[in-house]
Design an enzyme around this catalytic site. Structure first.
Site, PDB file in Angstrom:
ATOM      1  N   CYS A  44       0.823  -1.212   0.000  1.00 21.06           N
ATOM      2  CA  CYS A  44       0.000   0.000   0.000  1.00 21.06           C
ATOM      3  C   CYS A  44       0.858   1.264   0.000  1.00 21.06           C
ATOM      4  O   CYS A  44       0.380   2.340  -0.348  1.00 21.06           O
ATOM      5  CB  CYS A  44      -0.927   0.002   1.208  1.00 21.06           C
ATOM      6  N   ASP A 287      -6.209 -11.712  -1.608  1.00 20.43           N
ATOM      7  CA  ASP A 287      -6.714 -11.281  -2.919  1.00 20.43           C
ATOM      8  C   ASP A 287      -7.077 -12.442  -3.838  1.00 20.43           C
ATOM      9  O   ASP A 287      -7.777 -12.248  -4.841  1.00 20.43           O
ATOM     10  CB  ASP A 287      -5.635 -10.460  -3.647  1.00 20.43           C
ATOM     11  N   TYR A 431     -17.603  15.208  20.090  1.00 19.43           N
ATOM     12  CA  TYR A 431     -17.870  16.572  19.631  1.00 19.43           C
ATOM     13  C   TYR A 431     -17.103  17.603  20.450  1.00 19.43           C
ATOM     14  O   TYR A 431     -17.199  17.636  21.675  1.00 19.43           O
ATOM     15  CB  TYR A 431     -19.368  16.923  19.678  1.00 19.43           C
ATOM     16  N   LYS A 439     -24.465  17.820  16.305  1.00 14.51           N
ATOM     17  CA  LYS A 439     -25.076  16.795  15.441  1.00 14.51           C
ATOM     18  C   LYS A 439     -24.014  16.479  14.394  1.00 14.51           C
ATOM     19  O   LYS A 439     -23.818  17.241  13.440  1.00 14.51           O
ATOM     20  CB  LYS A 439     -26.328  17.326  14.756  1.00 14.51           C
TER      21      LYS A 439
HETATM   22  P1  FAD Z   1      -0.030 -10.046  -1.549  1.00 12.15           P
HETATM   23  O1  FAD Z   1       0.131  -9.065  -0.464  1.00 12.15           O
HETATM   24  O2  FAD Z   1       0.032  -9.577  -2.944  1.00 12.15           O
HETATM   25  O3  FAD Z   1       1.049 -11.178  -1.354  1.00 12.15           O
HETATM   26  C1  FAD Z   1       1.138 -12.257  -2.228  1.00 12.15           C
HETATM   27  C2  FAD Z   1       2.563 -12.754  -2.254  1.00 12.15           C
HETATM   28  O4  FAD Z   1       2.547 -14.082  -2.744  1.00 12.15           O
HETATM   29  C3  FAD Z   1       3.464 -11.966  -3.196  1.00 12.15           C
HETATM   30  O5  FAD Z   1       4.601 -11.493  -2.507  1.00 12.15           O
HETATM   31  C4  FAD Z   1       3.857 -12.975  -4.274  1.00 12.15           C
HETATM   32  O6  FAD Z   1       5.193 -12.815  -4.698  1.00 12.15           O
HETATM   33  C5  FAD Z   1       3.690 -14.293  -3.549  1.00 12.15           C
HETATM   34  N1  FAD Z   1       3.415 -15.434  -4.420  1.00 12.15           N
HETATM   35  C6  FAD Z   1       2.424 -15.546  -5.341  1.00 12.15           C
HETATM   36  N2  FAD Z   1       2.458 -16.765  -5.912  1.00 12.15           N
HETATM   37  C7  FAD Z   1       3.487 -17.425  -5.363  1.00 12.15           C
HETATM   38  C8  FAD Z   1       4.040 -18.721  -5.545  1.00 12.15           C
HETATM   39  N3  FAD Z   1       3.512 -19.575  -6.420  1.00 12.15           N
HETATM   40  N4  FAD Z   1       5.110 -19.068  -4.819  1.00 12.15           N
HETATM   41  C9  FAD Z   1       5.654 -18.207  -3.924  1.00 12.15           C
HETATM   42  N5  FAD Z   1       5.186 -16.984  -3.706  1.00 12.15           N
HETATM   43  C10 FAD Z   1       4.102 -16.577  -4.407  1.00 12.15           C
HETATM   44  N6  FAD Z   1      -5.236  -2.297   0.167  1.00 12.15           N
HETATM   45  C11 FAD Z   1      -5.804  -1.519   1.115  1.00 12.15           C
HETATM   46  O7  FAD Z   1      -6.633  -2.013   1.882  1.00 12.15           O
HETATM   47  N7  FAD Z   1      -5.481  -0.192   1.230  1.00 12.15           N
HETATM   48  C12 FAD Z   1      -4.566   0.394   0.413  1.00 12.15           C
HETATM   49  O8  FAD Z   1      -4.280   1.591   0.553  1.00 12.15           O
HETATM   50  C13 FAD Z   1      -3.968  -0.393  -0.601  1.00 12.15           C
HETATM   51  N8  FAD Z   1      -3.085   0.154  -1.466  1.00 12.15           N
HETATM   52  C14 FAD Z   1      -2.480  -0.647  -2.395  1.00 12.15           C
HETATM   53  C15 FAD Z   1      -1.562  -0.069  -3.256  1.00 12.15           C
HETATM   54  C16 FAD Z   1      -0.931  -0.859  -4.208  1.00 12.15           C
HETATM   55  C17 FAD Z   1       0.030  -0.232  -5.149  1.00 12.15           C
HETATM   56  C18 FAD Z   1      -1.209  -2.240  -4.273  1.00 12.15           C
HETATM   57  C19 FAD Z   1      -0.518  -3.106  -5.275  1.00 12.15           C
HETATM   58  C20 FAD Z   1      -2.134  -2.816  -3.430  1.00 12.15           C
HETATM   59  C21 FAD Z   1      -2.780  -2.016  -2.482  1.00 12.15           C
HETATM   60  N9  FAD Z   1      -3.732  -2.551  -1.618  1.00 12.15           N
HETATM   61  C22 FAD Z   1      -4.328  -1.763  -0.681  1.00 12.15           C
HETATM   62  C23 FAD Z   1      -4.135  -3.971  -1.722  1.00 12.15           C
HETATM   63  C24 FAD Z   1      -3.394  -4.844  -0.720  1.00 12.15           C
HETATM   64  O9  FAD Z   1      -2.029  -4.605  -0.814  1.00 12.15           O
HETATM   65  C25 FAD Z   1      -3.714  -6.303  -1.020  1.00 12.15           C
HETATM   66  O10 FAD Z   1      -5.098  -6.476  -0.907  1.00 12.15           O
HETATM   67  C26 FAD Z   1      -3.025  -7.246  -0.065  1.00 12.15           C
HETATM   68  O11 FAD Z   1      -1.638  -7.089  -0.119  1.00 12.15           O
HETATM   69  C27 FAD Z   1      -3.376  -8.698  -0.427  1.00 12.15           C
HETATM   70  O12 FAD Z   1      -2.675  -9.573   0.381  1.00 12.15           O
HETATM   71  P2  FAD Z   1      -2.343 -11.050  -0.141  1.00 12.15           P
HETATM   72  O13 FAD Z   1      -1.612 -11.709   0.969  1.00 12.15           O
HETATM   73  O14 FAD Z   1      -3.557 -11.678  -0.676  1.00 12.15           O
HETATM   74  O15 FAD Z   1      -1.410 -10.829  -1.398  1.00 12.15           O
END
Ligand code: FAD
Length: 553
Positions: A44, A287, A431, A439
């Site tokens: 993020c 995600d 407030y 309000k």
């Molecule tokens: P990720 O955090 O993406 O982690 C997944 C990891 O798995 C990665 O490091 C990847 O390399 C690894 N991986 C994938 N497949 C494999 C494999 N086969 N073997 C080994 N490793 C693997 N959310 C908010 O709520 N607020 C925000 O302000 C916000 N800003 C964001 C800004 C940006 C630029 C981005 C890209 C995202 C933002 N998000 C935000 C979204 C948030 O970062 C994601 O929702 C969150 O990180 C998801 O977590 P995750 O664990 O599912 O995946």
């Protein structure tokens, strides 16, 4: 015997799952695998790293592999990609990316998938040209920083006007690039209803951002001088020295799919309330999964950090035999856009309509973020959605310079608790003059809705202006500066003298600047036997609805 838990993906969902597991089970062997060079980094924060608000790469590293090992006895293997799952043997195939791709198998008792999502990269002409970037990882953002530092680009095109696109637009402007946003939909911030996105559009224009809305990307061409031309579906060609693709993400499901795990209707990994997939030894979070929308009951994919973190905890608890159900998501989100705050929780009006929900009513209001008499009050444009049958709060969106996310957070909690607009009206909130109002805007939103439910102030419908006689209760100079076509002007200040001139046989649709004077007029007229209703949000909302193309202009 101690169980062996392997986790694929070591960022939001994976890292929080690992840490929670350790806090619940000191005996378990826990290993995190990530194909990237880091675990537990702040995705993020990446746009702000590009914009130099965060200048040190190490500030993005929330926890290092060493810290995981020392503090939690969790093994971390970065630059290790998990390439296959053998469900029958309960093992994964791991490829060491820095060791000539050597493969090995790792057995597990429990496996957690948190592989995240991948930025969309449609196979359009020129998509692989240099200068076109997505932003998902620290290496992605380093590449963008290097491009800016080395080439001193002047013009950036951000494709996609959602959260990440807008954050990138702001941060590229910080690096002195002239920014153009290309967005296929006719509005920025697609999760918002169009009229709520309109103040965001205006603010972007005021900041010097060029917007091409309602136009899709069709490809890229290189120029002789080393730049790019961004081609659009309407035939436009936009010059760029740098392009950011921020057109959404798709869940990383390849590993799960190859292992035969069930996917849901939206294409994410299907899980139950404990985050368990259809294999009893495999959990999935973040995600990559589908979750239930608490408002519509439908399956959705919500790529946000908060849900990913909470799901990681739920999966850990399930693995440790302390099962509890994940509540589902309501897509509470906030973004800063050149000083403007845009926040949303729960359902949007368009989302509810798409889901076939018809038990929906809405109020608009534009209160100050704190007491008007205290210097510096800024308006919050707020839309509240609720079910008229029982008053249940369904969603809210707000845009403003100050105090926006505080109101949306309160309403988010109300939604989680199944609260009604009566609870919002009664909520006892902080407030003092510099912080809010006696309000609060949240109270006001609830009060407007309750007045409607109780028949004290029926809400008029901006989309059905033909169903009544329009009355503008603002002062004549305000009316002269602009009014709704067909409205007669009867100011609130002279209403008591002239109300008998209004037709009794028709419904009266009243409006003022933001809804307050029309409320007073509605109450007065209803007590004198008129069928009066208030067009909530007043002329300010009318302007936004028109600008968004939701009313004839
Ligand atoms: P990720 O955090 O993406 O982690 C997944 C990891 O798995 C990665 O490091 C990847 O390399 C690894 N991986 C994938 N497949 C494999 C494999 N086969 N073997 C080994 N490793 C693997 N959310 C908010 O709520 N607020 C925000 O302000 C916000 N800003 C964001 C800004 C940006 C630029 C981005 C890209 C995202 C933002 N998000 C935000 C979204 C948030 O970062 C994601 O929702 C969150 O990180 C998801 O977590 P995750 O664990 O599912 O995946």
């Amino acid at each position: 015997m101690a169980k062996r838990v392997l986790i694929v993906g070591g960022v939001a969902g994976g890292a929080s799952c690992a840490a929670r597991l350790r806090r619940l089970d000191e005996e378990a062997e826990i290993v995190l695998f990530d194909r990237g060079p880091h675990v537990s980094f702040a995705n993020c924060g990446l746009p702000y790293f590009v914009g130099n608000v965060i200048s040190e790469e190490r500030s993005l590293l929330v926890a290092s592999p060493e810290l995981f090992q020392q503090r939690f006895n969790i093994g971390v293997q970065t630059r290790h990609e998990v390439t296959a799952i053998d469900r029958a043997r309960r093992s994964i195939r791991v490829r060491a990316l820095d060791e000539n791709g050597a493969d090995r198998d790792e057995p597990y008792d429990a496996l957690v998938l948190s592989p995240g999502a991948a930025p969309m990269r449609p196979p359009l002409p020129g998509i692989d040209l240099p200068g076109i970037f997505a932003v998902r990882t620290i290496p992605d953002s380093l590449r963008i920083r290097h491009w800016i530092d080395a080439r001193r680009p002047a013009r950036a095109v951000v494709v996609g006007g959602g959260f990440i696109g807008l954050e990138m637009a702001e941060n590229l402007a910080r690096r002195d690039l002239q920014v153009t946003i290309l967005e296929k939909l006719p509005q920025v911030m697609p999760p918002l209803d169009a009229e709520m996105a309109d103040p965001v559009r205006e603010h972007l224009l005021a900041q010097g951002v060029t917007l091409h809305l309602g136009d899709g990307l069709s490809g890229f061409e290189p120029t002789a001088s080393g730049g790019l031309i961004v081609r659009t579906e309407s035939g436009r060609g936009i010059d760029a020295d740098l392009v950011i693709l921020a057109i959404g993400v798709r869940p990383e499901t390849a590993l799960a799919q190859a292992a035969g795990l069930a996917l849901g209707p939206r294409g994410g990994i299907a899980v139950d309330a404990e985050m368990r997939t259809d294999d009893p030894h495999i959990w999935a979070v973040g995600d990559a999964i589908e979750v239930t929308d608490v408002l519509t009951g439908q399956e959705i994919i919500v790529p946000l950090a908060g849900p990913a973190n909470r799901q990681g905890r739920v999966a850990a608890e399930s693995i440790c035999g302390r099962a509890r159900a994940f509540r589902g998501v309501q897509a509470t989100a906030v973004v800063g856009v050149f000083g403007l705050t845009v926040a949303t929780t729960g359902a949007s009006e368009k989302g509810l309509r798409r889901a076939g929900v018809t038990d929906v009513e809405k109020v608009y209001l534009h209160p100050g973020h704190h007491a008007g008499y205290y210097p510096g009050a800024k308006p919050i444009h707020l839309k509240l959605l609720f079910a008229p049958s029982d008053g249940r709060v369904l969603g809210a969106q707000a845009v403003g310079l100050e105090g926006v996310e505080k109101r949306i957070d309160v309403i988010a909690m109300a939604i989680q608790m199944g609260a009604s607009v009566r609870d919002l009206a009664e909520a006892e909130l902080c407030y003092a003059p510099q912080f809010g109002g006696a309000k609060d805007p949240v109270n006001l939103a609830g009060m407007v809705a309750v007045n409607h439910l109780d028949g004290l102030m029926p809400l008029g419908d901006w989309n059905a202006l033909g169903e009544g006689a329009l009355v503008d209760v603002r002062e004549p100079h305000e009316y002269a500066a602009g009014h709704v076509a067909g409205a007669v002007n009867l100011p609130l200040s002279t209403l008591r003298q002239h109300y008998r001139e209004l037709p009794r046989e028709r419904r009266l649709l009243l409006y003022c600047g933001v809804g307050q004077r029309a409320y007073y007029a509605t109450r007065f007229l209803r007590q004198h036997g008129y069928d009066a209703a208030n067009l909530s949000g007043g002329y300010a909302t009318y302007g936004a609805l028109r600008a968004a193309g939701l009313l004839p202009s």
